[in-house]
Design an enzyme around this catalytic site. Sequence first.
Site: not given
Length: 468
Positions: A40, A447
């Site tokens: 990693g 929305h």
Amino acid sequence: MADTQFDLIVLGAGPGGYVAAIRAAQLGMKTAVVEREHLGGICLNWGCIPTKALLRTAEVAHLIQHAKDYGITVEGPVRFDLAPIIKRSRQVAAQLSAGVKGLLKKNKVTVIDGSGRLLGKGRLAVEKDGKPAGEYAAKHIIIATGARARVLPGLEPDGRLVWTYKEAMVPERMPKSILVVGSGAIGVEFACFYRQMGVEVTLVEVLDRILPVEDEEISAIAAKQFTKQGIRIHTGTKVTKLEKAADSVTATLDLGGGRTETVTVDRVIAAVGIVGNVEDIGLEATRVKVERNHIVTDAWMRTDEPGVYAIGDVCGAPWLAHKASHEGVLCVEKIAGVQGVHPMDVRNIPGCTYSLPQVASVGLTERKAREAGHEVRVGRFPFIGNGKAIALGEPEGLVKTVFDARTGELLGAHMVGTEVTELIQGYTIAKTMETTEAELMHTIFPHPTLSEMMHESVLAAYGRAIHY
């Protein structure tokens, strides 16, 4: 006998290296990855991920401190317990590192533990604990060795009083005051974390504004918010001297114009950039070219040595995990002859800073667009005009869009405010698809969401904003 012959060997298992290895295995290549420390890489173990865990603590602390605004009573002062804060950050990193190990195993990628060194002509030697651990061969070798913190004369980290990002993530105790040198993403993220933890923070930048790669308008808004939180900011300032005492450091600041100032702090964080890890990997045995501590590649990540490629931070800016991962994929797909693969367009790489407030951007700033010869249309929409932002109690911020006035091409997008690091991908997709203002205007945004500001900013560039 261990298998030593591969189609592809990747040197380094950071976000570029392990992704390249997995993609190569998916394409049928016999693949190995050599890693000397953590699967990693720096990003997952000591960079992107654990710092976000720390910043999440800062966000929670910020919300608790303003709990009254939301109708919640918190009894007594907010207190911090450093040990579990650090422990959680390290656990997050460990969990994801283990996840990378699992992904490599799942894709049948051979993991070779140790430090790799090129021997020339498709060969690579590995050492473990200073002892030879085998030689390997592959037709293709990808260098993904990453980078480390840049060290400036007079600002050399000592691990005790002067820190790099690594020490700043695991302090033995919380300092009462710090000086952060450098106001790029790393510097401002640490400045915000420590300030939310109650530390007195001074932020120094040699250039004339903080977050200098960002749009000027965005960095000005960020600076205003940081100052409001109590971070002292000095721009156009150099640290000319550090005097160390038993448990403190006195820094001499050159403010320009013959003015100087001294500041005494518990600790100093040096965040003045990074340099590529190009040493001790055998480049002298190859034709690989190095300039300014970074490997030179072409658009397909090829070096001047046949069969040797380089990806990620070791190749230079922008030093971003997602850039490294994308380079790894395109490099491997080009090697494999995948149809349709194309070179990286750096204008489509988003940048994110996880400060409080967050900053995110993609493409050209307004200034850069004008300097490139574009006649531009610029749209702006403030967070104060958005219902979701007001409901969240986060009304400070701005979404800014830059278009080519003649073609309608989206040249750049720049944001400052809560959760903008999650919003920027919408504009990144738009740029990748070469979208114009027309498609963005006709897109329906849900929305109530923060994303509506992205729509309104586009409309504003053409004098059609509805809610501001």
